[in-house]
Design an enzyme around this catalytic site. Structure first.
Site, PDB file in Angstrom:
ATOM      1  N   THR A 277       0.794  -1.082   0.010  1.00  0.00           N
ATOM      2  CA  THR A 277       0.106  -0.002   0.202  1.00  0.00           C
ATOM      3  C   THR A 277       0.874   1.233   0.000  1.00  0.00           C
ATOM      4  O   THR A 277       1.699   1.290   0.804  1.00  0.00           O
ATOM      5  CB  THR A 277      -0.904   0.056   1.312  1.00  0.00           C
ATOM      6  OG1 THR A 277      -1.867  -1.059   1.004  1.00  0.00           O
ATOM      7  CG2 THR A 277      -1.820   1.162   1.429  1.00  0.00           C
TER       8      THR A 277
ATOM      9  N   ASP B  90     -10.319  -2.854   0.754  1.00  0.00           N
ATOM     10  CA  ASP B  90     -11.517  -1.964   1.244  1.00  0.00           C
ATOM     11  C   ASP B  90     -12.754  -2.510   1.085  1.00  0.00           C
ATOM     12  O   ASP B  90     -13.116  -3.168   0.055  1.00  0.00           O
ATOM     13  CB  ASP B  90     -11.630  -0.494   0.653  1.00  0.00           C
ATOM     14  CG  ASP B  90     -12.773   0.218   1.076  1.00  0.00           C
ATOM     15  OD1 ASP B  90     -12.624   1.075   2.021  1.00  0.00           O
ATOM     16  OD2 ASP B  90     -13.963   0.002   0.447  1.00  0.00           O
TER      17      ASP B  90
ATOM     18  N   GLU C 231      -6.770  -5.031   4.112  1.00  0.00           N
ATOM     19  CA  GLU C 231      -6.786  -6.415   3.226  1.00  0.00           C
ATOM     20  C   GLU C 231      -7.670  -6.095   1.935  1.00  0.00           C
ATOM     21  O   GLU C 231      -8.628  -6.947   1.800  1.00  0.00           O
ATOM     22  CB  GLU C 231      -7.033  -7.683   4.055  1.00  0.00           C
ATOM     23  CG  GLU C 231      -5.835  -8.236   4.928  1.00  0.00           C
ATOM     24  CD  GLU C 231      -4.857  -9.017   3.965  1.00  0.00           C
ATOM     25  OE1 GLU C 231      -3.762  -9.054   4.306  1.00  0.00           O
ATOM     26  OE2 GLU C 231      -5.245  -9.446   3.015  1.00  0.00           O
TER      27      GLU C 231
ATOM     28  N   SER D 189      -6.281   1.494  -3.108  1.00  0.00           N
ATOM     29  CA  SER D 189      -7.059   0.425  -3.597  1.00  0.00           C
ATOM     30  C   SER D 189      -6.579   0.148  -5.017  1.00  0.00           C
ATOM     31  O   SER D 189      -6.752  -0.888  -5.481  1.00  0.00           O
ATOM     32  CB  SER D 189      -8.676   0.719  -3.698  1.00  0.00           C
ATOM     33  OG  SER D 189      -9.201   0.572  -2.484  1.00  0.00           O
TER      34      SER D 189
ATOM     35  N   ARG E  18     -27.509  -9.753  34.761  1.00  0.00           N
ATOM     36  CA  ARG E  18     -27.785  -8.379  34.943  1.00  0.00           C
ATOM     37  C   ARG E  18     -29.230  -8.284  35.065  1.00  0.00           C
ATOM     38  O   ARG E  18     -30.035  -8.602  33.999  1.00  0.00           O
ATOM     39  CB  ARG E  18     -27.301  -7.396  33.729  1.00  0.00           C
ATOM     40  CG  ARG E  18     -27.603  -6.124  34.029  1.00  0.00           C
ATOM     41  CD  ARG E  18     -26.813  -5.521  34.739  1.00  0.00           C
ATOM     42  NE  ARG E  18     -26.644  -4.013  35.030  1.00  0.00           N
ATOM     43  CZ  ARG E  18     -26.080  -3.295  35.806  1.00  0.00           C
ATOM     44  NH1 ARG E  18     -24.930  -3.784  36.234  1.00  0.00           N
ATOM     45  NH2 ARG E  18     -26.173  -1.891  35.730  1.00  0.00           N
TER      46      ARG E  18
ATOM     47  N   GLY F 168     -22.590   1.049  30.621  1.00  0.00           N
ATOM     48  CA  GLY F 168     -21.246   1.818  31.108  1.00  0.00           C
ATOM     49  C   GLY F 168     -20.158   0.643  31.204  1.00  0.00           C
ATOM     50  O   GLY F 168     -19.122   1.016  30.708  1.00  0.00           O
TER      51      GLY F 168
ATOM     52  N   GLY G 138       3.013  -2.769   8.458  1.00  0.00           N
ATOM     53  CA  GLY G 138       2.997  -3.613   9.848  1.00  0.00           C
ATOM     54  C   GLY G 138       4.463  -4.151   9.663  1.00  0.00           C
ATOM     55  O   GLY G 138       5.169  -4.365   9.145  1.00  0.00           O
TER      56      GLY G 138
ATOM     57  N   THR H  49     -11.517  -2.028   6.207  1.00  0.00           N
ATOM     58  CA  THR H  49     -10.751  -1.177   5.379  1.00  0.00           C
ATOM     59  C   THR H  49      -9.609  -1.893   4.843  1.00  0.00           C
ATOM     60  O   THR H  49      -8.745  -1.418   3.828  1.00  0.00           O
ATOM     61  CB  THR H  49     -10.695   0.179   5.373  1.00  0.00           C
ATOM     62  OG1 THR H  49     -10.135   0.247   6.761  1.00  0.00           O
ATOM     63  CG2 THR H  49     -12.389   0.877   5.582  1.00  0.00           C
TER      64      THR H  49
END
Lengths: 682, 682
Positions: A140, A432, A430, A146, A312, A407, A179, A428
């Site tokens: 990239t 988009d 590997e 792309s 809960r 929360g 990476g 997005t």
């Protein structure tokens, strides 16, 4: 409100059904990867996260669990399916470790293995596998994510020096989001335009040293840091620029294209575009791994939200002793259960995809057979489509689970924030998702003909003439069973909605109709005077993507149907059958307008659909926990404080409330019943 | 494909229309809050973020911009509307600062002001306003977020010592997620059950010291830290437990309930539930502020995504010199433009809400008038409904904008990750959105009668008999105009879809029908033999929430219509009119199935709806940037690197590409046109 699912189901049976062909890899991971070193750490700095994840990657390498996909002669197992299953299991742990693993052994190692030749393997593969040689996959570029075929980085051969000159012409062409680049990488597989003897032969890949032994950038290489991201803090994404870097001739990964000493270019694949997409096609494992990992994160989020909702309490039931937990609310079930059904559906589809990928790749890369072009293209399309479905589902579902935990879901100690932030990029990277949907659409519209990977010609007038005349749906899973079920349904009205044949027929009709409609409109545009090529396509873009989307949903349903069919134990089979109904009907419900518009549902049946879905929710409600138990996620992997604390807290509170009620001689607390007002927040 | 919106629109005119009644507050913020100290900092630790945000809050206090809502006699301006507008503007900066501001001056200060009496104001209000006394609003408890009337913390009066005994009976009753608690808070407004002379009088609030001058917890007070969260790292959320803490009698905030020295309880509001909800009702500002702040974050995200999409190129157009940017793609427009239209719609609705709130609160708290119960309840319902709409829209839209910016959207330096993570909790704090929708529904079903705030009686058999017989839709904005438009439409078929009266009628019909249907089903359930009260309600929960949702959407549309009507400048008016069409039609499109099911759309008209929306997108496309310009967000507030870097990068790349094409004598790069294959990621 009768419950037709009376029998309790043993989650172990579900686990077995889900585990499938690589059950041994899953079992091994559950037993041996249950290690706190692989869990996320909350509240650390980016630098700490990067250090920790590098250590974890090394530990993972030492365990031997990352090399299943490499050749046996270098210490691997030639097990392509095992390797992506292994990554899918790692993804239940810290997702930074999963991505780091994917970069090192999937992308970097995979490119070296599949685009390189024996001399590259001999020299580097063992070090890649052991993590002694950390590397990058540098494709990239900053300016145009792309449009890979148009990468602006160049690598120009000079016969005089017998070296390539690797160069980044401007900032938009620098490699970005890479990476392993910011901290660990020593080498990179760099993609660039190969130029030799004055001619461009398209994108190829080179193995390029980027740091010396001391970790300093090599001469001419500039390394930047992408800095903090939304998530994945342990992955050192960075930027690479090359200022006329000299690369020896033999560093070209030359399986699909070779440059002789004198600069002569040769390749077994004549057509440049076809060659490029053949090279890309070998790298399909990455996309399959991302889809599978998205599935793991989704399962974990659902596991947390379902167990929390089972403990809960929100409001006391009016005039009743019964304890109502939030999983008892219809609207809560409407959130959790269809998502859970889809997660099962996608799991079965993923399993099938991995098997197909394994068989296709094993034939070529282990047994040395010729590439079966049609099979390869269908595989790529399936991988793209499922990557879209899995990652979009993960984004939606993890968000929903976070909200379903209120929360508590916002605190890092309860895991969900990490799951959300880490997986967010999956839609997005590997590929988009929108662009991948176009790829799927192109395959359908052209019958996977030449240059499948490229969308070259979308706008060309000539293109539409090439489109398939008759839309034929290819089937994969359980062909015979599905054909039989569909054929048994006479029409679309008056058929019970729980009839599997009716459900399949609805999915099939929608796909076929969408495809045919898109084709017709593209043809019409191509004969419209004065319409620019871009507009011919753009005018229909939403329709084209819809066709791709409906295709994926049919494939996923068929996989689920096949999965149910493989289940022998009666109670589990019945439960999965009902869950499959929910997947089918909630998917139809989500696109109800389309079916109404196209005469496949009457208004009366559309309303019946809603009440049938609600009825399925009631039937499945008692099995909610069993369904997440089926994922068999070890407790040690969950790292969510509420799973440990909330049940005890709710028990203590309920006990104390009961005591007070007994003292006051009343059955519900004073003045309350189901008060639903809510506090101003903090 | 004709473009009916020919005239260029001056964004300044849009800004003026949007700025509304508190334009001076907005202008002042744009001019004077453009300060790097208020921007988010990327990559800092939680401790650093907390320190920075505390400093920023102090700086904000010193600027005098946080106290508009406080009484003039203490240095405020008695300007309730100005105070929430001010927070909405702060929200364009670091959202941790907005939330910290909301906690200190909205919730803590607001409770002191509105629930306390003169002695509390004299003693504490100035220190609260200057931030010399940082405080907490301690309502929510760990074990039961939404059931506020049943808080388990007790505060028991002892006439012998003339003090209250504040106590946390078990862990589920500890106060949780409390802003300012973990680090800064010196005092807290604590909500607990008031018990005196052996009788519980329901929830009241006390001002309680939690830390001494040295910052150590007061005796009996245990302070915990909620630790890292998904976002809002600069807000020090924490937990408070009280172990028989002694609280002086005069620390009861006693505007609505008083305890005499001997322990006698008095209140001007007899009914305990009504008293409680009257107290809560005064605190409506918090919910209004959250809605407004969600709107600001949404606008900023759209600003970034639209400008990025205007610069970013993806694929070259086949055979054309034209530069295609991603905003030119239909599917990209389908993401951005309806979200932008809804953002405008919500802005107008928010403006109207703030005016109503201001007028209601000014009457009571400044002019000392009696509370107009009907007006107060409608205000609370509107505030709840818009909070739901704004925060759900923020969550969806910011996510979409992040994805629309691809990998760049995942980097913190481009702001979107912070916007997403920080606003994520908005859907569940200040009232969980699902619970708030139920509150809105209850108001509609009961005509805002007694105990509006409570859902006491949802399940009671008697309850449904009290429900409104005839559903009358209350109108707010531009009553006469809207009635005239609706009345002018003869039916629902054959009316042009751009007819505003038709659009309004569709929204109105849907709301009325949903409400009537829910009422009918609740009545039926209440006469069903053997149906437990909880099930009577739960069976219809999805239908009830649908009614609330459709109500909110109608209110929002009417506000937009009124906003267009107030716009005088012709070009701006025409643009807003078209944007309002898009809001109306894309909202109908999103719920198309309902309209088809209920005979309000024929299949043919449903298809026409889709093409009409696409046509509106084409018309609005050239105005995309103008529409975000209208938000008038100062460049200094944006803190997104791509806004600065991307345009230049794309220009450089395009120039170089053109040069190469010229050299090679070809109009598009070789072998490409619109290749849409995508890279395996990093």
């Amino acid at each position: 409100m009768t419950n037709t699912l009376n029998a309790a189901v043993d989650p172990e049976v579900l686990r077995e059904v889900l585990d499938g062909r690589w059950a041994h890899v899953r079992r091994d991971a559950r037993e041996n990867l249950d290690d706190p070193d692989f869990l996320p750490v909350y509240g650390e700095t980016m630098a700490e996260a990067r250090e920790r994840v590098t250590r974890a990657a090394k530990k993972l390498a030492d365990s031997g669990r990352v090399v299943l996909g490499f050749p046996k002669e270098y210490g691997g197992q030639d097990d392509s399916g095992g390797s992506v299953t292994s990554i899918e299991m790692v993804a239940f742990n810290d997702l930074s470790i999963m991505v780091k693993t994917g970069v090192q052994w999937g992308l970097f190692g995979g490119a070296l293995q599949l685009l390189g030749t024996k001399r590259h393997h001999d020299e580097y593969l063992r070090d890649v596998m052991s993590f002694a040689l950390p590397g990058c996959f540098a494709m990239t570029e900053t300016g145009h994510g792309s449009d890979v075929q148009q990468l602006r980085t160049t690598c120009t051969y000079d016969a005089a020096t017998r070296t390539f000159d690797l160069h980044t012409p401007h900032e938009a062409a620098r490699k970005d989001y890479i990476g392993n680049a910011a901290k660990d990488g020593r080498m990179a597989v760099v993609f660039a335009q190969l130029v030799t003897q004055g001619k461009n032969h398209g994108v190829h890949a080179w193995l390029v040293p980027i740091r010396d032994e001391q970790g300093n950038p090599m001469p001419g290489v500039t390394i930047g840091d992408d800095g903090p991201k939304a998530g994945l803090p342990g992955v050192d994404n960075g930027r690479l620029s090359f200022d006329h870097v000299s690369v020896p001739r033999d560093m070209l990964l030359d399986r699909y294209g070779q440059v002789a000493e004198d600069g002569t270019y040769t390749s077994s694949i004549e057509n440049e575009t076809r060659r490029f997409f053949t090279m890309l096609g070998t790298l399909v494992r990455g996309r399959v791994s991302v889809g599978g990992s998205a599935g793991s994160a989704t399962k974990l989020a659902l596991d947390i939200a379902v167990r929390y909702g089972e403990a809960r309490r929100q409001f006391a039931a009016p005039g009743e002793e019964r304890e109502i937990v939030i999983n008892d609310y219809l609207v809560h079930q409407r959130k959790l259960l269809p998502a859970l059904a889809k997660t099962y559906a996608l799991h079965f589809a993923q399993g099938e995809l991995v098997e197909t990928m394994h068989d296709v790749q094993t034939a070529v890369h282990v047994h040395g057979q010729e590439i079966d072009e049609q099979a390869q293209r269908e595989l790529e399309s399936r991988a793209a489509g499922l990557k879209v479905a899995q990652t979009a589902h993960a984004t939606q579902t993890i968000q929903m689970c976070r909200e379903a935990c209120g929360g508590a879901g916002y605190l890092q100690e309860n895991r969900l924030p990490h799951l959300k932030a880490d997986t967010d990029v999956f839609t997005t990277f590997e590929g988009d998702n929108t662009v991948l949907l176009q790829l799927v659409a192109k395959g359908l519209l052209t019958g996977y003909r030449d240059n499948f990977g490229s969308l070259d010609g979308w706008g060309r007038v000539g293109f539409v003439a090439d489109m398939v005349r008759e839309t034929v749906l290819e089937r994969t899973a359980a062909r015979a069973l599905i054909a039989r079920l569909v054929d048994a349904v006479p029409g679309v009205d008056d058929v019970p909605m729980l009839d599997r044949g009716w459900q399949l027929k609805m999915f099939e009709f929608r796909e076929k109709h969408s495809l045919e409609g898109a084709t017709r409109r593209l043809r019409k545009n191509s004969t419209t005077e004065g319409m620019a090529p871009f507009d011919m396509f753009n005018d229909v873009q939403d329709h084209v993507l819809k066709a791709a989307q409906t295709h994926i949903e049919r494939i996923v349903l068929e996989s689920f149907v096949a999965g149910v069919d493989r289940t022998e134990e009666p109670a589990a089979r019945q439960l999965l059958d009902t869950l499959c109904d929910l997947y089918a009907l909630s998917t139809i419900e989500a696109d109800k307008a389309w079916f109404l518009e196209h005469g496949q549902l009457t208004p009366a049946r559309a309303k019946l659909l809603t009440s049938t879905v609600n009825q399925l929710l009631r039937e499945l409600r008692p099995h909610l926990v069993t369904l997440v138990d089926g994922f068999a996620i070890p407790d040690g992997w969950k790292a969510a404080a509420i799973l440990v604390e909330e049940p005890a807290r709710q028990e203590a509170m309920a006990a104390r409330d009961a005591e007070l009620r007994a003292q006051n001689g009343q059955s519900t607390p004073e003045g309350t019943a189901t008060a639903v007002d809510v506090p101003p927040g903090q």
